[in-house]
Design a protein around this motif. Structure first.
Motif, PDB file in Angstrom:
ATOM      1  N   GLU A 109       0.830  -1.218   0.000  1.00 59.87           N
ATOM      2  CA  GLU A 109       0.000   0.000   0.000  1.00 59.87           C
ATOM      3  C   GLU A 109       0.858   1.259   0.000  1.00 59.87           C
ATOM      4  O   GLU A 109       1.720   1.432   0.864  1.00 59.87           O
ATOM      5  N   THR A 290     -11.605   0.634  11.249  1.00 56.28           N
ATOM      6  CA  THR A 290     -10.761   1.295  10.247  1.00 56.28           C
ATOM      7  C   THR A 290      -9.536   1.927  10.908  1.00 56.28           C
ATOM      8  O   THR A 290      -8.420   1.886  10.376  1.00 56.28           O
ATOM      9  N   LEU A 398      -6.519  12.510   7.974  1.00 58.96           N
ATOM     10  CA  LEU A 398      -7.990  12.497   7.984  1.00 58.96           C
ATOM     11  C   LEU A 398      -8.565  13.745   8.650  1.00 58.96           C
ATOM     12  O   LEU A 398      -9.602  14.258   8.229  1.00 58.96           O
ATOM     13  N   ILE A 403      -7.485  12.017   3.288  1.00 61.11           N
ATOM     14  CA  ILE A 403      -6.484  10.997   2.997  1.00 61.11           C
ATOM     15  C   ILE A 403      -6.144  10.938   1.512  1.00 61.11           C
ATOM     16  O   ILE A 403      -5.084  10.479   1.115  1.00 61.11           O
TER      17      ILE A 403
END
Ligand code: MEV
Length: 457
Positions: A109, A290, A398, A403
Motif C-alpha cells: 500500500e 478502520t 484524515l 487521505i
C-alpha cells in the motif's frame, strides 16, 4: 502530502560494497537519512549497508536479488509453485527508547512507509517513542469435555498445579536453559456454550525470544493425558490462544505542539482534530475497525518483513480491541499540561526472532539485522512504535486535508504501471492523472495510447 517511498533494490553492479567497520557503523547509525527518497535504489541500499553493517548477501536478500528461493520455499509449505513478492521499504527517523532504528516494512500500500517515517520525525522532536513489553508469556488452551463434576475436576487439577508445571518445565530443555518455560496454570469453567458447560485449562508459558506456537502446542499436548485423568473427562482441543493478552507491547510518544502546524492548519487545530478523530474510534466500532486497520498497516508491514506470523498478530490485536465486550480503538490520543499531543498504543504482540521463518527466510534475517534487535521484546517495542506512528499519520491526514491527496499521487504511479507505462513515463503519466484529478486505469491507457501514437505529447 508525503514524499516518494523508500524502496530498496540491489543489482550486482553494487556488489563491491563498502567494507564493514563495525565501530564506525555504531557511531554513524542514525535513522535520519536526509534525501533518502531521492537516491536511486542502489544508492539506498548502499546507504543501509554502510549504516547497519549488512553483508553483501544480506543486502542481496533485502533487495530481492537473492533471498528465499523456490527450493527453500518447497520445504516451508505444500504444493509450492513459486514465490510471491511484496515491495520492501525502510521507514526512517525512528527512535525507540533512545535508540535510532531503521525499520524494514513489507507492504503493497502506498503512503504507509512515508507516513510512518514522517510521523517518526515529528515524534523524534518530542523524544521519540518510549516502548516496553510485558514478559513474553503466551497461553496454551486445553479443552476438557465430559468431566463428571466440573467444580471438583477444576480443583483436582489445581491441586496438582506444581506437579503439572514441573512436568511442563521438562518438555523443552532449550527454552528452560534460556530461562523460559511454564509460569502458571489456570482452570476456567465455561458455564455456557452451545454444547453446555466444560473446563478449559490455561497453561501460561514464557517463550522468551520465540513466537512460541510450537512450544505451547507441544506442552498442551503433553499435559493432556494427565489433565484427562485428573478431571475424569476427556481432552479435546490443545492449542495456543492468539489472544496473547499476557504478552503486551506498549508505546507512547509526545508530539510538540508547534510540530503539528502545516499549510493553513494551526497546531491547535491539528491536535484537537486528531483527538476528535480518536474519540470517534473510541466510541464507535465501525470507525474503530478502520482506525485499528491503520495501526495494523504499520504493525503488519514489520511483522511480515521479519518473517513473523501476521495472522496471529492480527487475531490478537482485534480480539484485544474487543476485550471489554465492545470493539474499540487500540490507541489513545490526548494533550499534556503543555498542550502537546500525546499518544499511546497497547496491544498483544506475539513475535519472535528465533524459530520459524524468522530464521529460515534470508530476507527476514537481514531485516532483523537491519534493525539491530537482540530480543523478541525489542522487536515488539519497535513494531508497536511503528503502529502508533502509522495511526498518527492516518489521523493527521484524515483530520486535516483528507487521505486522498497524498494517496492519489502514489496511487497514480501504480495506475500508470498497471496501464503499461515504463521508466520515466510512469512518473509523467502519474503526474498527468493527478493534475486531471482522474486517477483511473481507463484514462491512463487513453493518455498512454495517445502519447505512443504521437497524437499527444
Ligand atoms: C488505510 O489503509 C488506513 C486508514 O483508513 C486508517 C484510518 O482511517 O485511520 C487511512
Amino acid at each position: 502530502m508525503l514524499g516518494r517511498e523508500n524502496c530498496i533494490t540491489y543489482s550486482t553492479a553494487s556488489s563491491s560494497l563498502l567494507p564493514i567497520d563495525r565501530e564506525r557503523i555504531a557511531m554513524t547509525l542514525s535513522s535520519r537519512i536526509s534525501g533518502f527518497y531521492n537516491l536511486s535504489l542502489e544508492e539506498r541500499l548502499a546507504e543501509l549497508i554502510r549504516r547497519a553493517g549488512l553483508t553483501d548477501e544480506e543486502a542481496r536478500a533485502l533487495s530481492g536479488a537473492a533471498g528465499l528461493d523456490a527450493a527453500q520455499a518447497d520445504h516451508m509449505i505444500e504444493n509450492v509453485i513459486g514465490l510471491h513478492a511484496l515491495p520492501l521499504g525502510v521507514a526512517l527517523n525512528f527512535q525507540v527508547n533512545g535508540r535510532d532504528v531503521l525499520v524494514p516494512m513489507a507492504i503493497e500500500e502506498p503512503s504507509v512507509v512515508a507516513g510512518a517515517s514522517f510521523m517518526a520525525k515529528l515524534a523524534r522532536s518530542g523524544g521519540g517513542f518510549h516502548a516496553h513489553t510485558s514478559a513474553p508469556e503466551m497461553i496454551a488452551q486445553i479443552q476438557i469435555l465430559d468431566a463428571p463434576d466440573l467444580p471438583s475436576a477444576r480443583l483436582a487439577i489445581l491441586e496438582q498445579k506444581a506437579d503439572l508445571l514441573a512436568e511442563a518445565a521438562e518438555i523443552d530443555p532449550v527454552l528452560k536453559k534460556l530461562g523460559g518455560g511454564p509460569r502458571d496454570l489456570e482452570v476456567r469453567l465455561i458455564s455456557e456454550s452451545p454444547i453446555g458447560p466444560f473446563l478449559v485449562v490455561h497453561l501460561i508459558y514464557d517463550v522468551r525470544d520465540a513466537m512460541g506456537a510450537n512450544a505451547l502446542n507441544t506442552a498442551a499436548e503433553r499435559l493432556a493425558p494427565r489433565l484427562a485423568a485428573l478431571s475424569g473427562g476427556r481432552v479435546h482441543l490443545r492449542i495456543l490462544s492468539n489472544l496473547a493478552d499476557r504478552r503486551l507491547a506498549r508505546a507512547r510518544c509526545t508530539i510538540p505542539l508547534q510540530e503539528l502546524a502545516f499549510d493553513d492548519f494551526s497546531a491547535e487545530e491539528v491536535r484537537d482534530g486528531i483527538i476528535a478523530a480518536w474519540a470517534f474510534a473510541a466510541a464507535d466500532p465501525y470507525r474503530a475497525a478502520t482506525h485499528n486497520k491503520g495501526i495494523m498497516n504499520g504493525v503488519d508491514a514489520v511483522v511480515i518483513a521479519t518473517g513473523n506470523d501476521w495472522r496471529a498478530v492480527e487475531a490478537g490485536a482485534h480480539a484485544y480491541a474487543a476485550r471489554n465486550g465492545r470493539y474499540t480503538s487500540l490507541s489513545a490520543w490526548g494533550r499534556d499540561a503543555q498542550g502537546n499531543l500525546v499518544g499511546s498504543l497497547e496491544m498483544p504482540l506475539a513475535v519472535g526472532i528465533v524459530g520459524g521463518a524468522t530464521r529460515v527466510h534470508p530476507t527476514a534475517r537481514a531485516a532483523l539485522k537491519l534493525m539491530g534487535v537482540s530480543s523478541a521484546s525489542e522487536l515488539a517495542e519497535i513494531i508497536v512504535s511503528v503502529g502508533l506512528a502509522q495511526n498518527l499519520a492516518a489521523l493527521r491526514a484524515l483530520a486535516t486535508e483528507g487521505i486522498q491527496r497524498g494517496h492519489m499521487t502514489l496511487h497514480a504511479r501504480q495506475v500508470a504501471i498497471a496501464a503499461g507505462a515504463e521508466g520515466e513515463w510512469i512518473e509523467r503519466l502519474a503526474r498527468r492523472l493527478v493534475e486531471e484529478k482522474t486517477v483511473r486505469i481507463d484514462r491512463a491507457v487513453e493518455i498512454l495510447t495517445a502519447w505512443r501514437s504521437g497524437a499527444e505529447t
